[in-house]
Write a protein that holds these residues in place. Structure first.
Motif, PDB file in Angstrom:
ATOM      1  N   LYS A   7      -5.916  -9.023  -5.487  1.00 11.08           N
ATOM      2  CA  LYS A   7      -4.537  -8.643  -5.198  1.00 11.08           C
ATOM      3  C   LYS A   7      -4.182  -9.008  -3.751  1.00 11.08           C
ATOM      4  CE  LYS A   7      -0.860  -6.816  -7.007  1.00 11.08           C
ATOM      5  NZ  LYS A   7      -0.230  -7.444  -8.179  1.00 11.08           N
ATOM      6  N   CYS A   8      -5.139  -8.846  -2.840  1.00 10.57           N
ATOM      7  CA  CYS A   8      -4.931  -9.230  -1.432  1.00 10.57           C
ATOM      8  C   CYS A   8      -4.645 -10.723  -1.334  1.00 10.57           C
ATOM      9  CB  CYS A   8      -6.155  -8.878  -0.587  1.00 10.57           C
ATOM     10  SG  CYS A   8      -6.382  -7.125  -0.269  1.00 10.57           S
TER      11      CYS A   8
ATOM     12  N   SER B  69      -1.848   2.481  -2.807  1.00 13.43           N
ATOM     13  CA  SER B  69      -3.143   1.793  -2.933  1.00 13.43           C
ATOM     14  C   SER B  69      -3.811   1.693  -1.559  1.00 13.43           C
ATOM     15  CB  SER B  69      -2.951   0.405  -3.544  1.00 13.43           C
ATOM     16  OG  SER B  69      -2.006  -0.334  -2.805  1.00 13.43           O
ATOM     17  N   ASP B  70      -4.906   0.985  -1.505  1.00 14.73           N
ATOM     18  CA  ASP B  70      -5.677   0.927  -0.262  1.00 14.73           C
ATOM     19  C   ASP B  70      -6.181  -0.495  -0.024  1.00 14.73           C
ATOM     20  OD1 ASP B  70      -6.649   2.133   2.010  1.00 14.73           O
ATOM     21  OD2 ASP B  70      -8.515   2.800   1.090  1.00 14.73           O
ATOM     22  N   LEU B  71      -5.302  -1.465  -0.218  1.00 13.04           N
ATOM     23  CA  LEU B  71      -5.707  -2.862  -0.111  1.00 13.04           C
ATOM     24  C   LEU B  71      -6.105  -3.247   1.315  1.00 13.04           C
ATOM     25  CD1 LEU B  71      -3.085  -4.724  -2.372  1.00 13.04           C
ATOM     26  CD2 LEU B  71      -5.307  -3.763  -2.994  1.00 13.04           C
TER      27      LEU B  71
ATOM     28  N   THR C 270     -13.615  -2.722  -9.089  1.00 13.62           N
ATOM     29  CA  THR C 270     -12.422  -2.205  -8.410  1.00 13.62           C
ATOM     30  C   THR C 270     -12.182  -2.971  -7.116  1.00 13.62           C
ATOM     31  OG1 THR C 270     -12.807   0.002  -9.319  1.00 13.62           O
ATOM     32  CG2 THR C 270     -11.338  -0.158  -7.416  1.00 13.62           C
ATOM     33  N   VAL C 271     -13.262  -3.206  -6.368  1.00 17.87           N
ATOM     34  CA  VAL C 271     -13.149  -3.969  -5.121  1.00 17.87           C
ATOM     35  C   VAL C 271     -12.721  -5.397  -5.415  1.00 17.87           C
ATOM     36  CG1 VAL C 271     -14.404  -4.846  -3.116  1.00 17.87           C
ATOM     37  CG2 VAL C 271     -14.832  -2.525  -3.935  1.00 17.87           C
TER      38      VAL C 271
ATOM     39  N   ASP D  61       0.830  -1.213   0.000  1.00 15.84           N
ATOM     40  CA  ASP D  61       0.000   0.000   0.000  1.00 15.84           C
ATOM     41  C   ASP D  61       0.863   1.261   0.000  1.00 15.84           C
ATOM     42  OD1 ASP D  61      -2.476  -1.169  -0.127  1.00 15.84           O
ATOM     43  OD2 ASP D  61      -2.869  -1.102   2.024  1.00 15.84           O
TER      44      ASP D  61
ATOM     45  N   TYR E 197     -10.931  -6.488  -7.890  1.00 16.48           N
ATOM     46  CA  TYR E 197      -9.513  -6.483  -8.246  1.00 16.48           C
ATOM     47  C   TYR E 197      -8.649  -6.368  -6.988  1.00 16.48           C
ATOM     48  CZ  TYR E 197      -4.975  -4.778  -9.736  1.00 16.48           C
ATOM     49  OH  TYR E 197      -3.619  -4.608  -9.891  1.00 16.48           O
ATOM     50  N   ARG E 198      -9.026  -5.453  -6.091  1.00 18.41           N
ATOM     51  CA  ARG E 198      -8.243  -5.269  -4.861  1.00 18.41           C
ATOM     52  C   ARG E 198      -8.216  -6.543  -4.016  1.00 18.41           C
ATOM     53  NH1 ARG E 198      -9.687   0.730  -2.387  1.00 18.41           N
ATOM     54  NH2 ARG E 198      -8.903   1.984  -4.136  1.00 18.41           N
TER      55      ARG E 198
ATOM     56  N   THR F 233      -9.462  -1.923   2.265  1.00 19.94           N
ATOM     57  CA  THR F 233     -10.472  -2.641   1.484  1.00 19.94           C
ATOM     58  C   THR F 233     -10.767  -3.996   2.100  1.00 19.94           C
ATOM     59  OG1 THR F 233      -9.711  -1.559  -0.550  1.00 19.94           O
ATOM     60  CG2 THR F 233     -11.072  -3.534  -0.799  1.00 19.94           C
TER      61      THR F 233
END
Length: 265
Positions: A231-232, A195-197, A224-225, A190, A227-228, A200
């Motif tokens: 990624k998490c 970013s803001d993983l 978008t959520v 982050d 995708y995040r 989220t």
């Protein structure tokens, strides 16, 4: 509570039962026979469940009538209020299920209009355990204030008991030591990518892994959520649908949120 006790002890015309409630809320021992006499006087049944709501009222004003009306609707029997401490004590027969989100939503809306926050305890099986319910309501109130959800102005204890547990062990234990190590990698990512993983993921778990609610709360598009979260999973090397793995992650996120709230206080 101190203000309520001083006020009512100086007001000789006020019924003495309010002082008894102050003693119970202060965790002082009250003889059972006195409690039973008081219950009979109040027409409360020993078998009724007790609930406590605590409202943060910085300016010290008395609750307006429309808020009081909402409490009257919630309580199936009688309710008392300490106007200066805003501690509301209610009874409910055991045959009723309690206070779900739908039942307290009208009160939530009124509190939002007045920019007030409240915490709701679990149901208490006996008036003698009032102090426990009071603590639960205070814990829920503090969580509600620091939760930063614009539409949430009253929080039930059932949603905050982990925070209460963490608060009990916080001075004794280094909580971060028990967090999932991979979350550090998420925080590092982050910072590097702006970013803001992490937030989220916290929001996703706070909303019971509901993608729609997470998107609406964060004002983000659903994709978008998604995708995040993907990624998490990649960074954490986990599957967010695996409950056994999620348990450790969820606890770790609770610790992180708890420590952030502590730093704000």
């Amino acid at each position: 509570l101190g203000m309520a006790k001083i006020f009512y002890s100086q007001n000789k015309e006020y019924p003495p039962d309010t002082l008894l409630l102050s003693e119970l809320l202060s965790n002082k021992k009250v003889p059972e026979e006195i409690i039973n006499q008081w219950l009979e006087q109040m027409h409360w049944k020993p078998s009724d469940y007790i609930y406590v709501i605590v409202i943060r009222n910085p300016v010290g004003k008395v609750l307006p009538p429309d808020i009081v009306h909402q409490f009257d609707i919630l309580s199936s029997d009688r309710a008392l209020i300490f106007d200066y401490d805003l501690v509301w004590i209610m009874t409910q027969p055991k045959r009723l299920e309690g206070f779900d989100i739908e039942r307290i939503e009208p009160l939530n809306k009124k509190l939002k209009e007045l920019n007030l926050y409240a915490g709701l305890s679990r149901r208490c099986p006996a008036i003698g355990s009032l102090y426990t319910s009071y603590r639960q309501a205070v814990c829920s109130l503090e969580k509600c204030i620091y939760n930063q959800e614009p539409n949430l102005h009253i929080m039930p204890y059932i949603d905050t008991w982990i925070d209460d547990l963490l608060n009990e062990i916080y001075p004794l234990v280094d909580l971060k030591k028990y967090c999932t190590p991979q979350l550090t990698a998420l925080e590092t990512y982050d910072k590097k990518t702006n970013s803001d993983l992490l937030n989220t993921l916290i929001c996703y778990f706070e909303h019971n892994q509901n993608l729609k609610e997470t998107s609406e709360t964060m004002y983000l598009h659903r994709n978008t959520v998604k995708y995040r979260l993907s990624k998490c999973e990649e960074i954490l090397e986990t599957d967010l649908n695996n409950m056994n793995r999620n348990l450790g992650i969820y606890f770790s996120l609770k610790v992180i949120s708890f420590l952030k709230n502590k730093s704000r206080q």
